[in-house]
Design a protein around this motif. Structure first.
Motif, PDB file in Angstrom:
ATOM      1  N   UNK A   1     -47.856 -32.709  -6.127  1.00  0.00           N
ATOM      2  CA  UNK A   1     -49.464 -31.566  -5.770  1.00  0.00           C
ATOM      3  C   UNK A   1     -50.374 -32.532  -5.544  1.00  0.00           C
ATOM      4  N   UNK A   2     -51.111 -33.231  -6.295  1.00  0.00           N
ATOM      5  CA  UNK A   2     -52.053 -33.987  -5.976  1.00  0.00           C
ATOM      6  C   UNK A   2     -52.181 -35.290  -5.611  1.00  0.00           C
ATOM      7  N   UNK A   3     -50.951 -35.726  -4.728  1.00  0.00           N
ATOM      8  CA  UNK A   3     -51.398 -36.566  -3.995  1.00  0.00           C
ATOM      9  C   UNK A   3     -51.737 -36.693  -2.777  1.00  0.00           C
ATOM     10  N   UNK A   4     -53.025 -36.075  -2.553  1.00  0.00           N
ATOM     11  CA  UNK A   4     -53.597 -35.164  -0.603  1.00  0.00           C
ATOM     12  C   UNK A   4     -53.828 -35.716  -0.238  1.00  0.00           C
ATOM     13  N   UNK A   5     -53.947 -37.299  -0.474  1.00  0.00           N
ATOM     14  CA  UNK A   5     -54.088 -38.840   0.540  1.00  0.00           C
ATOM     15  C   UNK A   5     -52.639 -38.993   1.232  1.00  0.00           C
ATOM     16  N   UNK A   6     -51.620 -39.032   0.503  1.00  0.00           N
ATOM     17  CA  UNK A   6     -50.607 -39.193   0.850  1.00  0.00           C
ATOM     18  C   UNK A   6     -50.198 -37.936   1.663  1.00  0.00           C
ATOM     19  N   UNK A   7     -50.100 -36.649   1.083  1.00  0.00           N
ATOM     20  CA  UNK A   7     -49.749 -35.496   2.330  1.00  0.00           C
ATOM     21  C   UNK A   7     -50.803 -35.686   3.401  1.00  0.00           C
ATOM     22  N   UNK A   8     -51.885 -35.628   3.648  1.00  0.00           N
ATOM     23  CA  UNK A   8     -52.329 -35.467   4.520  1.00  0.00           C
ATOM     24  C   UNK A   8     -51.973 -36.697   5.431  1.00  0.00           C
ATOM     25  N   UNK A   9     -51.040 -38.343   4.928  1.00  0.00           N
ATOM     26  CA  UNK A   9     -50.700 -39.191   5.881  1.00  0.00           C
ATOM     27  C   UNK A   9     -49.526 -38.795   6.074  1.00  0.00           C
ATOM     28  N   UNK A  10     -48.449 -37.884   5.524  1.00  0.00           N
ATOM     29  CA  UNK A  10     -47.416 -37.308   6.017  1.00  0.00           C
ATOM     30  C   UNK A  10     -47.637 -36.544   7.339  1.00  0.00           C
ATOM     31  N   UNK A  11     -48.701 -35.841   6.837  1.00  0.00           N
ATOM     32  CA  UNK A  11     -48.964 -34.725   8.001  1.00  0.00           C
ATOM     33  C   UNK A  11     -49.532 -35.261   9.241  1.00  0.00           C
TER      34      UNK A  11
END
Lengths: 243, 243
Positions: free
Chosen positions: A191-201
């Protein structure tokens, strides 16, 4: 081996987002030749609607009165017939966010012809110059240095897509890949991996996509050839391309 | 009293300037409603030509090969039929430098219908925002703050004209005036009056116009109402509007 040449670029303007309750208010298409890299034909027509006021007139600028102007005129049905003929002859029908346009076309008389031709969702294409994948049409046009000064009229949106295709040297192959078998690329994070989530998006991944067989993952349906270019490691799940 | 509502904005792309020896390679039109101030329908189609190479491909970018791509296909003639139906229904046919487009349309099968509708040359209109009169389409579009990033494809040129009309609050009346009787405004000067000649040119006057009954004068066929707005004094000669 799929060999695309004549493609029908299609766009629907509607009175709302729901194909069951809302109506097509404008339909447009461009017949484009990939081998000649040029537009062969273009056609668009307003279509009469049953409502007195178009609820999304503030978006597409089309009044219900203007749309009814053609009601019962011969060129109203002639334009639809022309669109049907173009679709019937095309190797593929393209639309940006095709499921939306297709859901409305399915309710028109041309649906039988339209469903006999493979549809390609240009939003699913991995466009080399896109700054993020699965972006909207205006963003994609700007990424291709195409000036945008209006949108949301059927033929304007078709023309943006035609210009993108004209400027993309690899367009033919990119579109053909959309008709080949695809696989699910999936990626799991915290949940806290905001950077990774943005990259996936930015890579066109969506979280918890209902059509993906895995739950609680970021995923994207992709051509197997494109997996290696992802900037992070994914788990691949087989899935036939469902057109 | 002429009352224009549905107008057909038309543009021809050809293989050269001579309608006797050159051919139509693309035909486009827009059905526009002045009362709703919006585009109702658009259609354009390439047309097969007898030459192997389009001599003006460097201008309109249309190859003879692309133009022949539609030869014998049903939607080729369906598109022409649609253009014919639109023309038949319109209150007027508009083109920028209409004599050029009309000379080519006159050689097509749609000529009977096309000549039954009054033509309006938008180049003759006194556009309030034009920096000089009788200017070309791109110059006129820019004067109306319309972004121009391509031209010389049939529908692109029709769209520029549609946007100009949409942005000109007095468009309906300006176009109707083109169908009313006009008079010749004439102006005489000396060879050395370069400043006066430039001023006359900017006002849309031409020197020694062969269609003007007076010789050796600067002249423009104008609506009588527009004479008073000229920045110099003219001699008026009666002449009925010849469509």
């Amino acid at each position: 081996m799929i060999d695309l040449d004549l493609i029908c670029i299609c766009d629907v303007e509607s009175t709302g987002l729901n194909p069951t309750t809302d109506e097509v208010i404008e339909l447009g298409c461009i017949l484009y030749s990939l081998s000649h890299n040029t537009v062969l034909q273009q056609v668009s027509t307003l279509m009469p609607v049953s409502v007195d006021v178009n609820p999304v007139e503030h978006i597409n600028g089309i009044s219900a009165g203007a749309a009814s102007k053609l009601d019962g005129r011969p060129f109203q049905s002639e334009a639809i017939d022309l669109i049907e003929s173009i679709m019937a002859y095309a190797d593929g029908i393209l639309a940006h966010n095709a499921p939306f346009d297709r859901s409305f076309v399915d309710r028109l008389e041309i649906s039988t012809v339209a469903s006999s031709v493979p549809w390609i969702d240009t939003r699913s294409v991995t466009w080399p110059r896109a700054t993020r994948q699965r972006c909207n049409l205006v963003e994609l046009a700007l990424a291709y240095s195409i000036p945008v000064w209006s949108n949301h009229r059927a033929l304007t949106d078709c023309q943006l897509l035609a210009h993108i295709i004209q400027r993309e040297p690899d367009a033919k192959r990119l579109l053909e890949k959309e008709l080949e078998s695809k696989v699910w690329a999936t990626w799991r994070t915290t949940v806290n991996d905001k950077e990774g989530q943005a990259r996936a998006k930015a890579a066109g991944f969506r979280w918890n996509d209902k059509t993906c067989p895995a739950n609680g993952v970021w995923s994207r349906l992709m051509h197997p050839d494109d997996i290696a270019q992802l900037p992070f490691d994914v788990v691949v799940m087989g899935a036939d391309y469902a057109n």
